[in-house]
Design a protein around this motif. Structure first.
Motif, mmCIF file in Angstrom:
data_model
loop_
_atom_site.group_PDB
_atom_site.id
_atom_site.type_symbol
_atom_site.label_atom_id
_atom_site.label_comp_id
_atom_site.label_asym_id
_atom_site.label_seq_id
_atom_site.Cartn_x
_atom_site.Cartn_y
_atom_site.Cartn_z
ATOM 1 N N SER A 190 58.012 38.926 51.696
ATOM 2 C CA SER A 190 57.243 39.709 52.678
ATOM 3 C C SER A 190 56.096 40.392 51.949
ATOM 4 O O SER A 190 56.152 41.591 51.651
ATOM 5 N N PRO A 191 55.049 39.630 51.619
ATOM 6 C CA PRO A 191 54.014 40.152 50.711
ATOM 7 C C PRO A 191 53.247 41.333 51.274
ATOM 8 O O PRO A 191 52.938 41.396 52.466
ATOM 9 N N GLU A 192 52.955 42.266 50.378
ATOM 10 C CA GLU A 192 52.163 43.447 50.707
ATOM 11 C C GLU A 192 50.873 43.496 49.898
ATOM 12 O O GLU A 192 49.880 44.073 50.347
ATOM 13 N N ILE A 193 50.899 42.901 48.712
ATOM 14 C CA ILE A 193 49.714 42.879 47.862
ATOM 15 C C ILE A 193 49.516 41.487 47.289
ATOM 16 O O ILE A 193 50.468 40.704 47.172
ATOM 17 N N ALA A 194 48.281 41.174 46.969
ATOM 18 C CA ALA A 194 47.941 39.936 46.266
ATOM 19 C C ALA A 194 47.312 40.308 44.935
ATOM 20 O O ALA A 194 46.429 41.176 44.879
ATOM 21 N N VAL A 195 47.785 39.683 43.883
ATOM 22 C CA VAL A 195 47.202 39.852 42.557
ATOM 23 C C VAL A 195 46.748 38.473 42.110
ATOM 24 O O VAL A 195 47.560 37.552 41.996
ATOM 25 N N PHE A 196 45.461 38.314 41.882
ATOM 26 C CA PHE A 196 44.929 36.992 41.582
ATOM 27 C C PHE A 196 43.869 37.075 40.496
ATOM 28 O O PHE A 196 43.236 38.119 40.290
ATOM 29 N N ASN A 197 43.693 35.962 39.810
ATOM 30 C CA ASN A 197 42.739 35.890 38.721
ATOM 31 C C ASN A 197 41.458 35.227 39.217
ATOM 32 O O ASN A 197 41.488 34.121 39.764
ATOM 33 N N GLN A 198 40.339 35.916 39.049
ATOM 34 C CA GLN A 198 39.038 35.332 39.384
ATOM 35 C C GLN A 198 38.634 34.375 38.275
ATOM 36 O O GLN A 198 38.394 34.791 37.148
ATOM 37 N N ARG A 199 38.564 33.099 38.600
ATOM 38 C CA ARG A 199 38.314 32.104 37.546
ATOM 39 C C ARG A 199 36.958 32.306 36.878
ATOM 40 O O ARG A 199 36.814 32.134 35.672
ATOM 41 N N GLU A 200 35.959 32.667 37.687
ATOM 42 C CA GLU A 200 34.617 32.767 37.120
ATOM 43 C C GLU A 200 34.480 33.939 36.158
ATOM 44 O O GLU A 200 33.727 33.871 35.179
ATOM 45 N N SER A 201 35.213 35.031 36.384
ATOM 46 C CA SER A 201 35.099 36.216 35.522
ATOM 47 C C SER A 201 36.284 36.392 34.584
ATOM 48 O O SER A 201 36.170 37.041 33.550
ATOM 49 N N GLY A 202 37.451 35.827 34.955
ATOM 50 C CA GLY A 202 38.659 36.027 34.180
ATOM 51 C C GLY A 202 39.373 37.329 34.475
ATOM 52 O O GLY A 202 40.414 37.619 33.886
ATOM 53 N N PHE A 203 38.837 38.145 35.411
ATOM 54 C CA PHE A 203 39.448 39.436 35.728
ATOM 55 C C PHE A 203 40.628 39.253 36.689
ATOM 56 O O PHE A 203 40.605 38.394 37.571
ATOM 57 N N TRP A 204 41.637 40.114 36.518
ATOM 58 C CA TRP A 204 42.705 40.225 37.500
ATOM 59 C C TRP A 204 42.243 41.161 38.621
ATOM 60 O O TRP A 204 41.642 42.191 38.354
ATOM 61 N N CYS A 205 42.555 40.779 39.860
ATOM 62 C CA CYS A 205 42.147 41.573 41.020
ATOM 63 C C CYS A 205 43.356 41.880 41.885
ATOM 64 O O CYS A 205 44.308 41.100 41.954
ATOM 65 N N LEU A 206 43.288 43.022 42.562
ATOM 66 C CA LEU A 206 44.336 43.474 43.472
ATOM 67 C C LEU A 206 43.763 43.609 44.870
ATOM 68 O O LEU A 206 42.683 44.189 45.051
ATOM 69 N N GLU A 207 44.482 43.064 45.852
ATOM 70 C CA GLU A 207 44.089 43.240 47.245
ATOM 71 C C GLU A 207 45.320 43.615 48.065
ATOM 72 O O GLU A 207 46.365 42.974 47.961
ATOM 73 N N HIS A 208 45.199 44.654 48.875
ATOM 74 C CA HIS A 208 46.271 45.057 49.775
ATOM 75 C C HIS A 208 46.154 44.243 51.059
ATOM 76 O O HIS A 208 45.096 44.239 51.705
ATOM 77 N N LEU A 209 47.243 43.587 51.441
ATOM 78 C CA LEU A 209 47.171 42.662 52.568
ATOM 79 C C LEU A 209 47.037 43.353 53.916
ATOM 80 O O LEU A 209 46.669 42.721 54.906
ATOM 81 N N ASP A 210 47.328 44.662 53.963
ATOM 82 C CA ASP A 210 47.130 45.381 55.222
ATOM 83 C C ASP A 210 45.808 46.153 55.228
ATOM 84 O O ASP A 210 45.549 46.939 56.132
ATOM 85 N N GLY A 211 44.974 45.911 54.213
ATOM 86 C CA GLY A 211 43.677 46.569 54.131
ATOM 87 C C GLY A 211 42.563 45.652 54.581
ATOM 88 O O GLY A 211 42.801 44.506 54.982
ATOM 89 N N PRO A 212 41.329 46.136 54.521
ATOM 90 C CA PRO A 212 40.188 45.299 54.903
ATOM 91 C C PRO A 212 40.075 44.074 54.002
ATOM 92 O O PRO A 212 40.246 44.171 52.784
ATOM 93 N N MET A 213 39.794 42.940 54.604
ATOM 94 C CA MET A 213 39.630 41.724 53.827
ATOM 95 C C MET A 213 38.452 41.869 52.856
ATOM 96 O O MET A 213 37.448 42.488 53.185
ATOM 97 N N ASP A 240 38.421 43.720 50.325
ATOM 98 C CA ASP A 240 38.448 45.035 49.692
ATOM 99 C C ASP A 240 39.417 44.991 48.516
ATOM 100 O O ASP A 240 40.556 45.451 48.602
ATOM 101 N N HIS A 241 38.969 44.371 47.406
ATOM 102 C CA HIS A 241 39.851 44.217 46.257
ATOM 103 C C HIS A 241 39.383 45.082 45.087
ATOM 104 O O HIS A 241 38.230 45.492 45.013
ATOM 105 N N THR A 242 40.319 45.344 44.190
ATOM 106 C CA THR A 242 40.076 46.179 43.017
ATOM 107 C C THR A 242 40.230 45.340 41.761
ATOM 108 O O THR A 242 41.175 44.548 41.650
ATOM 109 N N ILE A 243 39.317 45.478 40.833
ATOM 110 C CA ILE A 243 39.458 44.815 39.530
ATOM 111 C C ILE A 243 40.423 45.623 38.680
ATOM 112 O O ILE A 243 40.285 46.838 38.532
ATOM 113 N N LEU A 244 41.427 44.952 38.126
ATOM 114 C CA LEU A 244 42.443 45.599 37.306
ATOM 115 C C LEU A 244 42.094 45.492 35.835
ATOM 116 O O LEU A 244 41.535 44.484 35.385
ATOM 117 N N ILE A 245 42.437 46.538 35.082
ATOM 118 C CA ILE A 245 42.269 46.511 33.631
ATOM 119 C C ILE A 245 43.625 46.787 32.982
ATOM 120 O O ILE A 245 44.587 47.180 33.652
#
Length: 327
Positions: A130-153, A155-160
């Motif tokens: 029952s997913p609430e968040i998505a954590v994915f790697n942007q291939r072009e930048s290599g950064f990990w990103c976080l997106e809340h699935l109940d938030g605006p599409m 609207d992701h955050t770059i993780l460090i």
């Protein structure tokens, strides 16, 4: 993922591919505040297919009560004990020797790392059922990103490194392996998204949809999934635009409110379906450079970006779109 247990505190210490211990606060991964410990005292590093420990200090490092020869590597084994000098006599037990990998470490109620973790793939839905968040790697930048699935599409955050994130049940901390080959040796393929043909099979009652992807010398069965019905309907919008003469670069964009209404679902469930589709494409087509953009998004709009697809309803061909030849 390799980690040590600190003997006197039971703290879990996850290892980077090159992990340093010492008292030089801003230059080591694990700080040991003792004057007997050198600025950079001991190194543990991933070499080939094993973990090795190396002493760089003046006052020595001990492995299973035997002092290591300075600047000579020794292979680590499970349950080995590494000891450093000083009043505290820090000791660390080797508890895991898995290969370095990017992780989400599960935190306890005091925000301390536990021995439980999630190994990160390119695309991760958390919790999986029952997913609430998505954590994915942007291939072009290599950064990990976080997106809340109940938030605006979008609207992701770059993780460090060491960033903390949460779902409704648990909190996590991002741990990066620092393993250079993880990004440097990506599987390289000459196959592009434009070389693939997406073949949808939809039942007459539109209750289930299957998807097969065909490319040069390969056929990938993505089986029956709920999110294929979303992808199929996005493909229908693209086919309609193509029939109406819309330029290929502009084909297929549909407002998220419209597609949600067409499918009879709310915006949160639509977002979950989009992420499930993107995850499956990212996993199954990892050798395709632009697999992450098969379901393409922009503010309040989404589209199926593949150029070649066929939609069969029952056994009848409903739609067929092929990329125009450049010749």
């Amino acid at each position: 993922m390799a980690y040590l247990i600190e003997a006197d505190t039971d703290n879990v210490i996850y290892l980077h591919a090159h992990h340093s211990f010492g008292r030089f606060q801003y230059s080591v991964d694990t700080l040991i505040s003792d004057p007997s410990v050198s600025k950079i005292h001991t190194i543990i590093e991933w070499q080939g297919n094993e973990w090795q420990v190396r002493d760089l200090s003046r006052n020595g490092t001990w492995l299973n009560s035997k002092r290591l020869d300075k600047d000579h590597s020794q292979t680590l084994k499970l349950h080995d004990v590494i000891a450093l000098p000083g009043n505290d006599g820090k000791q660390f037990k080797v508890a895991n020797l898995d290969k370095p990998q990017d992780l989400l470490i599960v935190l306890d109620e005091y925000a301390k790392p536990t021995s439980e973790f999630i190994c990160l793939a390119n695309y991760n839905l958390i919790p999986e059922e029952s997913p609430e968040i998505a954590v994915f790697n942007q291939r072009e930048s290599g950064f990990w990103c976080l997106e809340h699935l109940d938030g605006p599409m979008l609207d992701h955050t770059i993780l460090i490194e060491n960033d903390q994130l949460s779902d409704s049940q648990r909190s996590y901390q991002l741990h990066l392996s620092h393993l250079e080959e993880a990004t440097a040796l990506r599987d390289v393929s000459n196959t592009q998204l434009a070389d693939l043909n997406f073949i949808f099979h939809l039942t007459l009652d539109e209750e289930s949809a299957e998807l097969t992807v065909r490319g040069p010398g390969e056929e990938i069965d993505l089986h029956e999934r709920c999110h294929h019905y979303l992808t199929l309907n996005l493909a229908r919008y693209k086919a309609q635009d193509a029939a109406n003469g819309v330029h290929e670069l502009s084909q297929g964009w549909v407002e998220t409110e419209v597609i949600a209404r067409d499918l009879g679902i709310d915006s949160r469930y639509l977002n979950i379906q989009i992420h499930r589709a993107r995850k499956q494409f990212s996993d199954a087509l990892a050798h395709i450079e632009d697999a992450d953009s098969i379901i393409e998004r922009k503010l309040r709009k989404v589209r199926f970006s593949a150029s070649n697809f066929e939609i069969y309803k029952g056994h009848q061909l409903e739609e067929s779109v092929k990329r125009a030849s450049s010749n």
